[in-house]
Scaffold this active site. Structure first.
Site, short mmCIF file in Angstrom:
data_model
loop_
_atom_site.label_atom_id
_atom_site.label_comp_id
_atom_site.label_asym_id
_atom_site.label_seq_id
_atom_site.Cartn_x
_atom_site.Cartn_y
_atom_site.Cartn_z
CB VAL A 140 17.90 -16.79 -44.63
CG1 VAL A 140 16.93 -16.86 -43.57
CG2 VAL A 140 18.55 -15.73 -44.78
CG PHE A 141 16.75 -23.63 -42.34
CD1 PHE A 141 16.44 -24.37 -43.52
CD2 PHE A 141 16.04 -24.04 -41.25
CE1 PHE A 141 15.91 -25.74 -43.61
CE2 PHE A 141 15.68 -25.24 -41.27
CZ PHE A 141 15.02 -25.86 -42.25
N GLY A 142 14.42 -21.30 -43.82
CA GLY A 142 12.89 -21.13 -43.36
C GLY A 142 12.51 -22.41 -42.87
CE1 TYR A 143 11.45 -22.33 -36.62
CE2 TYR A 143 13.63 -21.65 -37.81
CZ TYR A 143 12.67 -21.53 -36.73
OH TYR A 143 12.87 -20.47 -35.61
N GLY A 144 9.38 -22.25 -40.50
CA GLY A 144 7.97 -21.71 -40.40
C GLY A 144 7.43 -21.25 -41.32
CB SER A 145 5.52 -17.86 -41.44
OG SER A 145 6.36 -17.00 -41.08
CD GLU A 149 11.47 -14.61 -38.74
OE1 GLU A 149 11.07 -15.06 -37.71
OE2 GLU A 149 11.19 -14.69 -39.69
#
Length: 218
Positions: free
Chosen positions: A5-10, A87
């Site tokens: 899983v790619f996290g780009y925010g919190s 999400e």
């Protein structure tokens, strides 16, 4: 099976689920925007917050963290259940290639899951679309919800990107503009309708997501 899983925010500073490994890197063809509404974490239906999503841009790259979940279907299922609750305002799950620093040609991981939002204000009720910088900053400076102030989400993202040594210029510009709005609000006497933050405290009574859900985004 292995879930990435790619996290780009919190998710960068607060993943919130059990993972086995993480890698700093980037994806291609997407940029961060604050064009998505949040009405149950750091905003309300009456005064939506602005939260981060990704939108396509040919030459863009977006830095973040890829998280690996392995250890069986049950562990993967638990992670996905958590992420889908958290999400919930993102209406798409896409798969992307993920790259590590130093090798922008060969993906380090393929089929990495990313939660994003359709940039369509007609078909997607949560999509706010772009706005003038000052208008966007004023909205972020004043919005609040059960999980706190919208501005704290933005400032946390700015700090998290600095901590991984990959600042996002658009985030810095927006955060600086929010600070200007907050600075102006403290310079004048606050009366009546000029009390935007306190006016939203009843929002804690709205229906929220199940316990354990935190501010989105990814």
């Amino acid at each position: 099976m292995v879930l990435w899983v790619f996290g780009y925010g919190s998710l960068i500073w607060n993943p919130g689920f059990d993972f086995d490994d993480k890698i700093l890197g980037f994806i291609k063809g997407y940029k961060r925007t604050f064009n998505l509404a949040c009405i149950d974490h750091r905003g309300t239906p009456q005064h939506p917050a602005r939260t981060c999503t990704l939108e396509s841009e040919d030459e863009a790259i977006c830095w973040g963290i890829a998280y690996c979940v392995k250890g069986g279907l049950e562990k993967e299922r638990e992670a996905m259940q958590y992420l889908e609750r958290r999400e919930c305002e993102y209406d798409q799950k896409i798969s992307v290639d993920f790259y590590k620093d130093g090798n922008s040609l060969e993906p380090a991981v393929t089929d990495v899951l990313v939660f994003v939002s359709t940039p369509d204000p007609v078909g997607n009720k949560y999509y706010l679309g772009p706005a003038a910088l000052e208008d966007m900053a004023r909205q972020i400076a004043t919005a609040s919800g059960p999980n706190g102030y919208n501005r704290d989400y933005l400032f946390s993202m700015e700090k998290a990107l600095s901590n991984i040594s990959h600042e996002d210029d658009s985030i810095i510009v927006l955060a600086d503009e929010v600070r200007k709005v907050l600075g102006r609000s403290t310079e004048k006497k606050v009366t009546g309708s000029d009390v935007p933050l306190k006016s939203h405290t009843p929002a804690v009574h709205i229906s929220a997501l199940p316990e354990g859900t935190v501010a989105v985004s990814t």
